[in-house]
Enzyme design. Structure first.
Site, PDB file in Angstrom:
ATOM      1  CG  ASP A 133      36.900  16.909   7.940  1.00 26.71           C
ATOM      2  OD1 ASP A 133      36.638  16.014   7.108  1.00 26.71           O
ATOM      3  OD2 ASP A 133      36.059  17.745   8.315  1.00 26.71           O
ATOM      4  CG  ASN A 184      41.528  12.653   3.862  1.00 30.78           C
ATOM      5  OD1 ASN A 184      42.250  13.605   4.076  1.00 30.78           O
ATOM      6  ND2 ASN A 184      41.581  11.537   4.581  1.00 30.78           N
ATOM      7  N   GLY A 185      38.055  13.828   1.265  1.00 33.26           N
ATOM      8  CA  GLY A 185      37.087  13.643   0.181  1.00 33.26           C
ATOM      9  C   GLY A 185      37.021  14.884  -0.704  1.00 33.26           C
ATOM     10  NE  ARG A 186      35.251  18.827   2.848  1.00 35.05           N
ATOM     11  CZ  ARG A 186      35.334  19.393   4.044  1.00 35.05           C
ATOM     12  NH1 ARG A 186      35.177  20.703   4.160  1.00 35.05           N
ATOM     13  NH2 ARG A 186      35.574  18.669   5.110  1.00 35.05           N
ATOM     14  CG  HIS A 229      40.262   8.349   2.481  1.00 32.85           C
ATOM     15  ND1 HIS A 229      39.943   9.351   3.371  1.00 32.85           N
ATOM     16  CD2 HIS A 229      39.074   7.863   2.026  1.00 32.85           C
ATOM     17  CE1 HIS A 229      38.621   9.461   3.458  1.00 32.85           C
ATOM     18  NE2 HIS A 229      38.081   8.576   2.645  1.00 32.85           N
ATOM     19  CB  SER A 276      34.316   8.360  13.651  1.00 30.09           C
ATOM     20  OG  SER A 276      33.292   8.220  12.696  1.00 30.09           O
ATOM     21  CD  GLU A 283      29.692   8.229  15.260  1.00 28.19           C
ATOM     22  OE1 GLU A 283      30.863   8.679  15.203  1.00 28.19           O
ATOM     23  OE2 GLU A 283      29.200   7.751  16.299  1.00 28.19           O
ATOM     24  CG  LEU A 302      54.516  11.657  18.920  1.00 27.33           C
ATOM     25  CD1 LEU A 302      54.139  13.030  19.454  1.00 27.33           C
ATOM     26  CD2 LEU A 302      54.254  11.611  17.418  1.00 27.33           C
ATOM     27  NE  ARG A 326      30.427  18.618  11.935  1.00 25.10           N
ATOM     28  CZ  ARG A 326      30.462  19.133  10.724  1.00 25.10           C
ATOM     29  NH1 ARG A 326      29.892  20.298  10.489  1.00 25.10           N
ATOM     30  NH2 ARG A 326      31.045  18.496   9.737  1.00 25.10           N
ATOM     31  CB  SER A 366      33.074  14.980  14.437  1.00 26.11           C
ATOM     32  OG  SER A 366      32.650  16.003  13.590  1.00 26.11           O
TER      33      SER A 366
HETATM   34  C1  FPP Z   1      37.769  12.625   7.003  1.00 28.08           C
HETATM   35  O1  FPP Z   1      37.769  13.235   5.734  1.00 28.08           O
HETATM   36  C2  FPP Z   1      38.791  11.598   7.020  1.00 28.08           C
HETATM   37  C3  FPP Z   1      38.587  10.297   7.326  1.00 28.08           C
HETATM   38  C4  FPP Z   1      37.282   9.757   7.698  1.00 28.08           C
HETATM   39  C5  FPP Z   1      39.693   9.326   7.261  1.00 28.08           C
HETATM   40  C6  FPP Z   1      41.009   9.779   7.822  1.00 28.08           C
HETATM   41  C7  FPP Z   1      42.036   8.881   7.291  1.00 28.08           C
HETATM   42  C8  FPP Z   1      43.257   9.246   6.830  1.00 28.08           C
HETATM   43  C9  FPP Z   1      43.798  10.580   6.935  1.00 28.08           C
HETATM   44  C10 FPP Z   1      44.145   8.266   6.156  1.00 28.08           C
HETATM   45  C11 FPP Z   1      44.585   7.069   6.872  1.00 28.08           C
HETATM   46  C12 FPP Z   1      45.131   7.276   8.221  1.00 28.08           C
HETATM   47  C13 FPP Z   1      46.074   6.505   8.775  1.00 28.08           C
HETATM   48  C14 FPP Z   1      46.322   6.625  10.225  1.00 28.08           C
HETATM   49  C15 FPP Z   1      46.895   5.572   8.004  1.00 28.08           C
HETATM   50  P1  FPP Z   1      36.506  13.083   4.804  1.00 28.08           P
HETATM   51  O2  FPP Z   1      36.673  11.891   3.952  1.00 28.08           O
HETATM   52  O3  FPP Z   1      35.254  13.085   5.619  1.00 28.08           O
HETATM   53  O4  FPP Z   1      36.605  14.367   3.942  1.00 28.08           O
HETATM   54  P2  FPP Z   1      35.400  15.231   3.351  1.00 28.08           P
HETATM   55  O5  FPP Z   1      34.701  15.842   4.544  1.00 28.08           O
HETATM   56  O6  FPP Z   1      36.115  16.248   2.519  1.00 28.08           O
HETATM   57  O7  FPP Z   1      34.526  14.318   2.549  1.00 28.08           O
END
Ligand code: FPP
Length: 242
Positions: free
Chosen positions: A27, A29-31, A44, A72, A74, A137, A196, A198
């Site tokens: 979690d 990536n967006g921030r 991402h 997910s 969602e 793994l 959470r 989630s």
């Molecule tokens: C949640 O962060 C992250 C996701 C919904 C996507 C996770 C995907 C990756 C890490 C990249 C691709 C993975 C693989 C297996 C190749 P968010 O976007 O909700 O972050 P935020 O809460 O800061 O907005």
């Protein structure tokens, strides 16, 4: 006196129990992207690189199972542009089977694959087949995964198998989960400061130790895994006993 001068290399994990199974909610990536004035998809992409580094590291230190929450049930609610960017990333990272094979990582996708497009499904089939004999793994990548959805899927399978109500117990249900045959996660780790679950591994997490960290996933490093393992080693797991 040579031995006094020689600095012994001490691993940060020496003497610690390595958890058999780690689950990670990737979690933040967006921030991470927003902080840099970048589009969410850049977060991402950075998160995908972190995913690969952490997967290799967990394999190296002897973790047997790693489950990562990549998409997910969602997440389809996100803007189409972001969903497309995530699907493109999955294609890139699932398409290179040799990357996992070279690392001896057995890779499996958990979740409902039905709504994924034909190309992704073919890449997954190929990746799972190519890596099936790897002995390092076991990596579960959760794509279109939801814990509740997984339990519903398992309940349907039990009905299809024709089990009577008396035959349905925790063991028979567990055999129908996507993670059948695997140990439950010892640690569920969530970076980004959110606290959470989630809908992640809600059945399997019954006795997991939760570790929340204030770091955004793209900034997550192997040192954070070490920190989580140290923390885990301080926890007193009682599984309902005393
Ligand atoms: C949640 O962060 C992250 C996701 C919904 C996507 C996770 C995907 C990756 C890490 C990249 C691709 C993975 C693989 C297996 C190749 P968010 O976007 O909700 O972050 P935020 O809460 O800061 O907005």
């Amino acid at each position: 006196m040579k031995w006094l001068q020689r600095k012994e290399k001490v691993s940060p994990l020496d003497g610690l129990t390595i958890p058999a199974h780690i689950g990670i909610i990737m979690d933040g990536n967006g921030r991470w992207a927003r902080k840099r004035g970048l589009p969410r998809k850049a977060g991402h992409s950075a998160g995908a690189k972190t995913f690969m580094d952490i997967c290799k590291y967990c394999n190296r230190i002897g973790v047997q199972y790693l489950t990562v929450y990549a998409f997910s049930t969602e997440n389809w609610k996100r803007p189409q542009k972001e969903v497309d960017a995530l699907m493109d990333l999955f294609k890139r990272y699932l398409g290179d089977a040799s990357q996992y094979k070279d690392e001896n990582v057995k890779t499996r996708i958990i979740g409902d694959r039905t709504p994924l497009d034909g190309e992704i499904n073919a890449l997954i089939d190929n990746l799972e087949a190519e890596s099936k004999d790897c002995t390092g793994l076991t990596l579960n990548i959760a794509v279109n995964y939801g814990g509740r959805d997984e339990i519903v899927h398992a309940a349907r399978a039990l009905v299809r198998q024709g089990l009577s109500p008396e035959q349905i117990d925790e063991q028979s249900l567990e055999r129908c989960l996507y993670t059948a045959g695997q140990p439950d996660p010892d640690i569920i780790l969530r970076p980004s400061g959110e606290k959470r679950l989630s809908n992640f591994m809600i059945w399997q997490a019954a006795y997991s130790e939760f570790i929340f960290m204030d770091v955004l996933w793209p900034d997550f490093t192997p040192a954070h895994i070490d920190e989580a393992i140290r923390e885990y080693n301080h926890r007193n797991r009682r599984f309902g006993g005393v």
